[in-house]
Design a protein around this motif. Structure first.
Motif, PDB file in Angstrom:
ATOM      1  N   LYS A 258      -4.852 -16.793 -11.987  1.00 53.46           N
ATOM      2  CA  LYS A 258      -6.279 -17.023 -11.745  1.00 53.46           C
ATOM      3  C   LYS A 258      -7.007 -17.299 -13.053  1.00 53.46           C
ATOM      4  O   LYS A 258      -7.870 -18.160 -13.122  1.00 53.46           O
ATOM      5  CB  LYS A 258      -6.899 -15.821 -11.040  1.00 53.46           C
ATOM      6  CG  LYS A 258      -6.563 -15.750  -9.588  1.00 53.46           C
ATOM      7  CD  LYS A 258      -7.258 -14.589  -8.911  1.00 53.46           C
ATOM      8  CE  LYS A 258      -6.887 -14.551  -7.440  1.00 53.46           C
ATOM      9  NZ  LYS A 258      -7.544 -13.451  -6.741  1.00 53.46           N
TER      10      LYS A 258
ATOM     11  N   SER B 230      -6.724 -20.860 -14.292  1.00 55.20           N
ATOM     12  CA  SER B 230      -7.386 -21.867 -13.450  1.00 55.20           C
ATOM     13  C   SER B 230      -6.521 -23.111 -13.269  1.00 55.20           C
ATOM     14  O   SER B 230      -7.020 -24.228 -13.214  1.00 55.20           O
ATOM     15  CB  SER B 230      -8.742 -22.262 -14.042  1.00 55.20           C
ATOM     16  OG  SER B 230      -9.581 -21.154 -14.105  1.00 55.20           O
ATOM     17  N   PHE B 231      -5.222 -22.925 -13.202  1.00 54.23           N
ATOM     18  CA  PHE B 231      -4.299 -24.038 -13.013  1.00 54.23           C
ATOM     19  C   PHE B 231      -4.226 -24.356 -11.526  1.00 54.23           C
ATOM     20  O   PHE B 231      -4.004 -23.471 -10.718  1.00 54.23           O
ATOM     21  CB  PHE B 231      -2.915 -23.663 -13.543  1.00 54.23           C
ATOM     22  CG  PHE B 231      -2.007 -24.827 -13.763  1.00 54.23           C
ATOM     23  CD1 PHE B 231      -2.128 -25.597 -14.899  1.00 54.23           C
ATOM     24  CD2 PHE B 231      -1.049 -25.152 -12.836  1.00 54.23           C
ATOM     25  CE1 PHE B 231      -1.284 -26.676 -15.113  1.00 54.23           C
ATOM     26  CE2 PHE B 231      -0.204 -26.233 -13.039  1.00 54.23           C
ATOM     27  CZ  PHE B 231      -0.326 -26.986 -14.183  1.00 54.23           C
ATOM     28  N   PRO B 232      -4.468 -25.600 -11.147  1.00 53.69           N
ATOM     29  CA  PRO B 232      -4.478 -25.915  -9.709  1.00 53.69           C
ATOM     30  C   PRO B 232      -3.095 -25.765  -9.084  1.00 53.69           C
ATOM     31  O   PRO B 232      -2.083 -25.952  -9.745  1.00 53.69           O
ATOM     32  CB  PRO B 232      -4.934 -27.366  -9.671  1.00 53.69           C
ATOM     33  CG  PRO B 232      -4.574 -27.917 -10.986  1.00 53.69           C
ATOM     34  CD  PRO B 232      -4.672 -26.778 -11.967  1.00 53.69           C
ATOM     35  N   HIS B 233      -3.081 -25.388  -7.833  1.00 52.78           N
ATOM     36  CA  HIS B 233      -1.827 -25.345  -7.085  1.00 52.78           C
ATOM     37  C   HIS B 233      -2.055 -26.036  -5.751  1.00 52.78           C
ATOM     38  O   HIS B 233      -3.184 -26.123  -5.278  1.00 52.78           O
ATOM     39  CB  HIS B 233      -1.328 -23.913  -6.910  1.00 52.78           C
ATOM     40  CG  HIS B 233      -2.294 -23.016  -6.208  1.00 52.78           C
ATOM     41  ND1 HIS B 233      -3.362 -22.435  -6.849  1.00 52.78           N
ATOM     42  CD2 HIS B 233      -2.364 -22.636  -4.917  1.00 52.78           C
ATOM     43  CE1 HIS B 233      -4.043 -21.718  -5.986  1.00 52.78           C
ATOM     44  NE2 HIS B 233      -3.484 -21.824  -4.805  1.00 52.78           N
ATOM     45  N   TYR B 234      -0.984 -26.542  -5.168  1.00 56.76           N
ATOM     46  CA  TYR B 234      -1.082 -27.352  -3.971  1.00 56.76           C
ATOM     47  C   TYR B 234      -0.078 -26.869  -2.936  1.00 56.76           C
ATOM     48  O   TYR B 234       0.910 -26.230  -3.253  1.00 56.76           O
ATOM     49  CB  TYR B 234      -0.820 -28.828  -4.309  1.00 56.76           C
ATOM     50  CG  TYR B 234      -1.743 -29.316  -5.391  1.00 56.76           C
ATOM     51  CD1 TYR B 234      -3.035 -29.715  -5.094  1.00 56.76           C
ATOM     52  CD2 TYR B 234      -1.346 -29.344  -6.723  1.00 56.76           C
ATOM     53  CE1 TYR B 234      -3.911 -30.134  -6.078  1.00 56.76           C
ATOM     54  CE2 TYR B 234      -2.217 -29.767  -7.720  1.00 56.76           C
ATOM     55  CZ  TYR B 234      -3.489 -30.157  -7.388  1.00 56.76           C
ATOM     56  OH  TYR B 234      -4.350 -30.564  -8.367  1.00 56.76           O
TER      57      TYR B 234
ATOM     58  N   TYR C 273      -4.272 -35.749  -2.382  1.00 53.84           N
ATOM     59  CA  TYR C 273      -5.383 -34.917  -2.822  1.00 53.84           C
ATOM     60  C   TYR C 273      -6.703 -35.615  -2.533  1.00 53.84           C
ATOM     61  O   TYR C 273      -6.920 -36.738  -2.984  1.00 53.84           O
ATOM     62  CB  TYR C 273      -5.239 -34.630  -4.319  1.00 53.84           C
ATOM     63  CG  TYR C 273      -6.307 -33.751  -4.890  1.00 53.84           C
ATOM     64  CD1 TYR C 273      -6.395 -32.417  -4.528  1.00 53.84           C
ATOM     65  CD2 TYR C 273      -7.222 -34.254  -5.792  1.00 53.84           C
ATOM     66  CE1 TYR C 273      -7.375 -31.594  -5.058  1.00 53.84           C
ATOM     67  CE2 TYR C 273      -8.218 -33.440  -6.329  1.00 53.84           C
ATOM     68  CZ  TYR C 273      -8.279 -32.115  -5.957  1.00 53.84           C
ATOM     69  OH  TYR C 273      -9.246 -31.307  -6.475  1.00 53.84           O
ATOM     70  N   ARG C 274      -7.542 -34.971  -1.743  1.00 50.31           N
ATOM     71  CA  ARG C 274      -8.862 -35.502  -1.384  1.00 50.31           C
ATOM     72  C   ARG C 274      -8.797 -36.925  -0.842  1.00 50.31           C
ATOM     73  O   ARG C 274      -9.548 -37.810  -1.255  1.00 50.31           O
ATOM     74  CB  ARG C 274      -9.801 -35.425  -2.567  1.00 50.31           C
ATOM     75  CG  ARG C 274     -10.098 -34.012  -2.988  1.00 50.31           C
ATOM     76  CD  ARG C 274     -11.121 -33.951  -4.058  1.00 50.31           C
ATOM     77  NE  ARG C 274     -11.404 -32.548  -4.373  1.00 50.31           N
ATOM     78  CZ  ARG C 274     -12.170 -32.172  -5.351  1.00 50.31           C
ATOM     79  NH1 ARG C 274     -12.743 -33.057  -6.142  1.00 50.31           N
ATOM     80  NH2 ARG C 274     -12.371 -30.895  -5.584  1.00 50.31           N
TER      81      ARG C 274
ATOM     82  N   SER D 273      -0.712 -27.369 -18.710  1.00 53.00           N
ATOM     83  CA  SER D 273      -2.174 -27.460 -18.706  1.00 53.00           C
ATOM     84  C   SER D 273      -2.697 -28.341 -19.843  1.00 53.00           C
ATOM     85  O   SER D 273      -3.796 -28.870 -19.755  1.00 53.00           O
ATOM     86  CB  SER D 273      -2.798 -26.068 -18.788  1.00 53.00           C
ATOM     87  OG  SER D 273      -2.520 -25.460 -20.024  1.00 53.00           O
TER      88      SER D 273
ATOM     89  N   MET E 270      -3.184 -31.784 -18.183  1.00 48.38           N
ATOM     90  CA  MET E 270      -3.997 -31.919 -16.974  1.00 48.38           C
ATOM     91  C   MET E 270      -5.106 -32.945 -17.192  1.00 48.38           C
ATOM     92  O   MET E 270      -5.788 -32.939 -18.208  1.00 48.38           O
ATOM     93  CB  MET E 270      -4.620 -30.587 -16.580  1.00 48.38           C
ATOM     94  CG  MET E 270      -3.614 -29.568 -16.078  1.00 48.38           C
ATOM     95  SD  MET E 270      -2.714 -30.120 -14.632  1.00 48.38           S
ATOM     96  CE  MET E 270      -4.042 -30.280 -13.462  1.00 48.38           C
TER      97      MET E 270
END
Length: 92
Positions: free
Chosen positions: A9, A12-16, A42-43, A80, A83
């Motif tokens: 957390k 703040s590394f995104p996960h999918y 994604y989106r 990261s 990113m």
């Protein structure tokens, strides 16, 4: 395990989710896992990406190994740095 989740957390590394990721072919691998070329949904868009699949079976104690979680965090810290960069923005 709680300290691992807390660290994830903080980074703040995104996960999918798995259904957002499509693996195509293996690019390489090492002690921590295997790297694949793939796509990420994604989106509403499909984005080219690389995916590192980390394998707990590479560790003596599997997913119970503290070293396994330390290595995941190390991989995330390294990743990261890249990113939001395209392949043309990443230099060695």
């Amino acid at each position: 395990m709680n300290s691992f989740k807390r660290s994830m957390k903080e980074l703040s590394f995104p996960h999918y989710r798995k259904n957002q990721i499509k693996l195509y072919h293996k690019l390489g691998g090492g002690a921590v896992g295997t790297v694949f070329k793939g796509h990420l949904k994604y989106r509403g868009e499909t984005v080219d990406c690389v995916i590192k699949r980390i394998q707990s079976s590479n560790y003596k104690d599997g997913s119970d190994s503290l070293e396994f979680y330390r290595d995941i965090l190390d991989e995330i810290n390294i990743g990261s740095r890249f990113m939001g960069k395209t392949k043309y923005q990443i230099h060695s």
